[in-house]
Design a protein around this motif. Sequence first.
Motif, PDB file in Angstrom:
ATOM      1  N   PRO A 219      -7.680 -10.008   8.245  1.00 12.10           N
ATOM      2  CA  PRO A 219      -8.036  -8.626   8.557  1.00 12.10           C
ATOM      3  C   PRO A 219      -6.956  -7.639   8.128  1.00 12.10           C
ATOM      4  O   PRO A 219      -5.782  -7.974   8.063  1.00 12.10           O
ATOM      5  CB  PRO A 219      -8.196  -8.625  10.081  1.00 12.10           C
TER       6      PRO A 219
ATOM      7  N   PHE B 148       0.415   5.309   9.490  1.00 13.20           N
ATOM      8  CA  PHE B 148       0.926   4.038  10.005  1.00 13.20           C
ATOM      9  C   PHE B 148       2.088   3.558   9.137  1.00 13.20           C
ATOM     10  O   PHE B 148       2.033   3.653   7.911  1.00 13.20           O
ATOM     11  CB  PHE B 148      -0.180   2.988  10.032  1.00 13.20           C
ATOM     12  N   LEU B 149       3.100   3.005   9.799  1.00 13.51           N
ATOM     13  CA  LEU B 149       4.320   2.631   9.092  1.00 13.51           C
ATOM     14  C   LEU B 149       4.325   1.151   8.735  1.00 13.51           C
ATOM     15  O   LEU B 149       4.173   0.302   9.599  1.00 13.51           O
ATOM     16  CB  LEU B 149       5.526   2.905   9.988  1.00 13.51           C
ATOM     17  N   ALA B 150       4.515   0.871   7.461  1.00  8.13           N
ATOM     18  CA  ALA B 150       4.711  -0.517   7.035  1.00  8.13           C
ATOM     19  C   ALA B 150       6.156  -0.604   6.567  1.00  8.13           C
ATOM     20  O   ALA B 150       6.477  -0.307   5.428  1.00  8.13           O
ATOM     21  CB  ALA B 150       3.741  -0.882   5.922  1.00  8.13           C
TER      22      ALA B 150
ATOM     23  N   LEU C  81      -0.158  -1.501  12.851  1.00  9.13           N
ATOM     24  CA  LEU C  81       1.098  -0.911  12.380  1.00  9.13           C
ATOM     25  C   LEU C  81       1.525   0.167  13.373  1.00  9.13           C
ATOM     26  O   LEU C  81       0.674   0.784  14.020  1.00  9.13           O
ATOM     27  CB  LEU C  81       0.889  -0.284  11.005  1.00  9.13           C
ATOM     28  N   PRO C  82       2.830   0.407  13.479  1.00  9.85           N
ATOM     29  CA  PRO C  82       3.276   1.499  14.348  1.00  9.85           C
ATOM     30  C   PRO C  82       2.729   2.830  13.838  1.00  9.85           C
ATOM     31  O   PRO C  82       2.625   3.033  12.637  1.00  9.85           O
ATOM     32  CB  PRO C  82       4.803   1.477  14.211  1.00  9.85           C
TER      33      PRO C  82
ATOM     34  N   GLN D  26      -4.569  -9.646  13.908  1.00  6.30           N
ATOM     35  CA  GLN D  26      -3.741  -8.928  12.935  1.00  6.30           C
ATOM     36  C   GLN D  26      -3.013  -7.808  13.671  1.00  6.30           C
ATOM     37  O   GLN D  26      -3.654  -6.916  14.221  1.00  6.30           O
ATOM     38  CB  GLN D  26      -4.634  -8.348  11.840  1.00  6.30           C
ATOM     39  N   PRO D  27      -1.672  -7.832  13.715  1.00  4.64           N
ATOM     40  CA  PRO D  27      -0.971  -6.773  14.454  1.00  4.64           C
ATOM     41  C   PRO D  27      -1.186  -5.404  13.819  1.00  4.64           C
ATOM     42  O   PRO D  27      -1.196  -5.293  12.594  1.00  4.64           O
ATOM     43  CB  PRO D  27       0.504  -7.163  14.345  1.00  4.64           C
TER      44      PRO D  27
ATOM     45  N   PRO E 103      -4.685  -4.253   8.755  1.00 10.78           N
ATOM     46  CA  PRO E 103      -4.107  -3.803  10.029  1.00 10.78           C
ATOM     47  C   PRO E 103      -4.783  -2.589  10.667  1.00 10.78           C
ATOM     48  O   PRO E 103      -4.530  -2.302  11.830  1.00 10.78           O
ATOM     49  CB  PRO E 103      -2.654  -3.476   9.687  1.00 10.78           C
TER      50      PRO E 103
ATOM     51  N   PRO F 239       9.020  -6.474   5.741  1.00  8.96           N
ATOM     52  CA  PRO F 239       8.330  -7.269   4.726  1.00  8.96           C
ATOM     53  C   PRO F 239       6.948  -7.743   5.186  1.00  8.96           C
ATOM     54  O   PRO F 239       5.996  -7.691   4.406  1.00  8.96           O
ATOM     55  CB  PRO F 239       9.271  -8.456   4.512  1.00  8.96           C
ATOM     56  N   GLU F 240       6.814  -8.144   6.453  1.00 11.62           N
ATOM     57  CA  GLU F 240       5.510  -8.644   6.934  1.00 11.62           C
ATOM     58  C   GLU F 240       4.469  -7.523   6.912  1.00 11.62           C
ATOM     59  O   GLU F 240       3.324  -7.720   6.503  1.00 11.62           O
ATOM     60  CB  GLU F 240       5.587  -9.142   8.378  1.00 11.62           C
ATOM     61  N   ARG F 241       4.883  -6.365   7.384  1.00  9.54           N
ATOM     62  CA  ARG F 241       3.924  -5.256   7.445  1.00  9.54           C
ATOM     63  C   ARG F 241       3.528  -4.807   6.049  1.00  9.54           C
ATOM     64  O   ARG F 241       2.385  -4.448   5.794  1.00  9.54           O
ATOM     65  CB  ARG F 241       4.535  -4.089   8.222  1.00  9.54           C
TER      66      ARG F 241
ATOM     67  N   SER G 185       1.047  -7.105   4.698  1.00 14.72           N
ATOM     68  CA  SER G 185      -0.285  -6.999   5.297  1.00 14.72           C
ATOM     69  C   SER G 185      -1.121  -5.891   4.650  1.00 14.72           C
ATOM     70  O   SER G 185      -2.325  -6.001   4.573  1.00 14.72           O
ATOM     71  CB  SER G 185      -0.200  -6.816   6.817  1.00 14.72           C
TER      72      SER G 185
END
Lengths: 264, 477
Positions: B284, B326-328, A187-188, A184-185, B286, B331-333, B336
Amino acid sequence: MTIVALIKQVPLTSEVALDPKTGVIQRESGETKMNPYDLYALETALRISQTHGGKTIALTMGPPQAEAVVREAFAMGFDEGYLLTDRAFAGSDVLATSHALSQAIRTLGQVDLIITGKQTTDGDTGQVGAEVSEFLGIPCVAAVQQLLEISETSITATSDTGTTLMTVRVELPALIAVDKDIHQPRLPSYVRMKQTEKRQVRRITLADLPDTDRTHYGLEGSPTQVVKIFPPESNTDFALWTGVDIPGRLYEYLQKEKFLQELA
Amino acid sequence: MPDTPVTTNTGNLALRTLESHDIEHLRALVDDPKRIIVGNAIHEDYSHDELHTLVHAPEVLIEAVSTAEISAIMRYASAKGIAVTARGQGTGLVGGAVSLHGGIMLSLQKMNKFLELDVENMLLTVEPGVLLMEIAEYLAPTGLFYPPDPGEKSATIGGNISTNAGGMRAVKYGVTRDYVRSLEVVLASGEVVEVGGKVAKNSSGYSIKDLMIGSEGTLGIITKATLKLIGQPKVTVSLLIPFPDLGAAISAVPAILKVRQVPTAVEFMQREVIEAASEYLGRPFPDNSADAYLLVSCDGPTRRIVDESVDEIAQVALGHGAIDAFLADTPERQLSVWSTRGTFLEAIKASTSMIDECDVVVPRNEVASFITFSYELQAKHGLRLMSFGHAGDGNLHIYALRDDLDEATWTTRVEAVFAAMYDRAHAIGGKVSGEHGIGFAKMRYLASSEQEPTIRLMQAIKRAFDPQGILNPGKIV
Ligand SMILES: Cc1cc2nc3c(=O)[nH]c(=O)nc-3n(C[C@H](O)[C@H](O)[C@H](O)COP(=O)(O)OP(=O)(O)OC[C@H]3O[C@@H](n4cnc5c(N)ncnc54)[C@H](O)[C@@H]3O)c2cc1C
Ligand SMILES: Cc1cc2nc3c(=O)[nH]c(=O)nc-3n(C[C@H](O)[C@H](O)[C@H](O)COP(=O)(O)OP(=O)(O)OC[C@H]3O[C@@H](n4cnc5c(N)ncnc54)[C@H](O)[C@@H]3O)c2cc1C
């Protein structure tokens, strides 16, 4: 261990519309993002460096604004970043892109592992990884689902070939193309983003490459000729069945059309 | 099916069990025999909603298709003293759409047409059975937007209006009530009225429309709704903000809400709930570094404007003890984090044998102390609790988990814990339900937390709308 992740900037929405008459790509907005498949490459690199130590380097080829994806790699925890950019690269096909990337990698000193994504959401050929490894003369493992073992000199991975899971060990340096969902990547991080605001994204141009022959790059260096671009045909034919024994008929139909196989 | 007539709690009239001539009569009112289902032929799903512990089958299920049909059914039901329970998708969490007294269940699922999109006035008129997710899909290409965003996207708009559903964007945009302009309602008598209107403001007497909103099928049947729309926000970015503990997370909320552009959502979540959800989804989360998180979303017309808010919120959070932010931003982030958030309830349910829920809303500055209090109860009574919720509007969802407790122990402990929680909520100025409603499950807590004269007013309102007590009897008051 020095790990290079190859990343690409792509349009924000993956649904790129083609003008069916002209075949020209209609990009609704100029908004971009990191190729989502490359997030898995970045995550894999970060995990390896966390457990095995070493340096992580992000490398992208693209126009100047592609620097944004390298900054994003910094915010995820990458140590260094390079932008391979030059007017001479415009119009590169997969071969020319891969040649340019492999040339840029040669300028980075000792590199042990190169990680790419599975494919991009715009070009979508899935060939860049393999071609880069060919140019560099190093082994390549594609469709990597899992990393089983990593040592100073080799890497053992499970590769999903579609019908078979293959476990391979290759000597380093090597290139792996990781599959979606290998990890699972992360997040920045905002904190990292601020900390790396001033960190330099180093530019690599044609002049910096070992091979400076213009004819190997860009349109000139691209043997692929785009003859025609068109959206794939979609087939919306359907049949409506009513009456008795629909499941039986469906079974026969699927068998006739060879969608079913007898279990051995 | 009850074999003896039962009386409603308002006790006006004995509700009748249906006899064969009633069924005959109802059949005559419904043109398609497939839309009227009787007795054992009614699917078991229709005897409960998502509360699951309250089970009672209707005697007849009618899948209504028009206002005229519902009006005729109501006229008959009121003439004969037959209970009528409206039902949307049955995703309610308080036993609202359960025919506690048998009678007729009126399903609105087949009344699912979009009637009018009035672009100029930014209004959308729909039948009550349209699903929330269908509204989002319908509006996507129009540039218009219906903001309320409760977790269950397969609920009907009629159900949302009837429970005054809240959801994930309430901090900035408010709740369902804020987006209902007018309603067509079939009264208990069968008369049809239109309440509210296409107007943007209205001071014309008592607001019947607002009484209907949140009335959970006890005052009338909603057969049409005109909803207020706004312009679609173009960009959304979420921040997943880790904190060392929940106390620190919650105490950052007031400061986050003071930023120049109000966030759309401020949700809190804890590691154990996230873990349960990741396991349930097989995917999982992130980040797993912290015990507690705030999930904050910002929207706006451009990325630059949204980034200004993101920056401000991240700075404020870091100033209040956040570990990072943390930045989402793609769309993928977003998927998640939000897919995990969206599955909390299902995941908690799947992690134990039975759950019971407390949906209190408390003043925002009391959220942390309330959660701490619930932990004390957990230890004191030996009952496992899990919670998450809308920190930005003080609405908590606290779940009691039965695990392997036997029936008697479970019941005693849940009752003790819930009574203590509702008492506490009442003492600090909270309310029994923030968004799920009262239905059957929360009736006694409502009765004990509102002032006596207020309850009497509620009962009088119920009688004014439904003198015979035939509409969803045994709910709310
Ligand atoms: C004749 C021709 C002209 C073209 N002209 C242009 C043009 O002018 N502008 C343009 O943008 N595209 C152009 N393209 C498309 C471009 O060649 C491909 O997008 C590029 O080769 C990458 O291939 P892909 O997207 O299929 O990557 P894939 O092979 O699907 O990608 C696999 C992985 O390789 C890595 N990767 C891919 N691309 C890059 C990159 N640029 N930098 C770093 N890592 C990368 C990533 O890890 C990715 O996950 C042209 C193509 C052709 C055939
Ligand atoms: C996983 C999950 C997540 C959820 N998340 C949220 C959330 O975030 N926020 C929130 O507010 N709720 C939430 N809910 C609760 C539920 O989805 C809402 O209460 C929803 O509004 C119910 O809609 P429904 O169509 O399922 O109504 P039903 O459950 O069928 O009915 C609810 C009540 O409304 C009455 N009713 C229904 N339609 C009409 C009508 N046309 N006229 C008159 N009365 C009617 C019924 O009699 C009943 O009392 C969630 C539920 C689940 C299962």
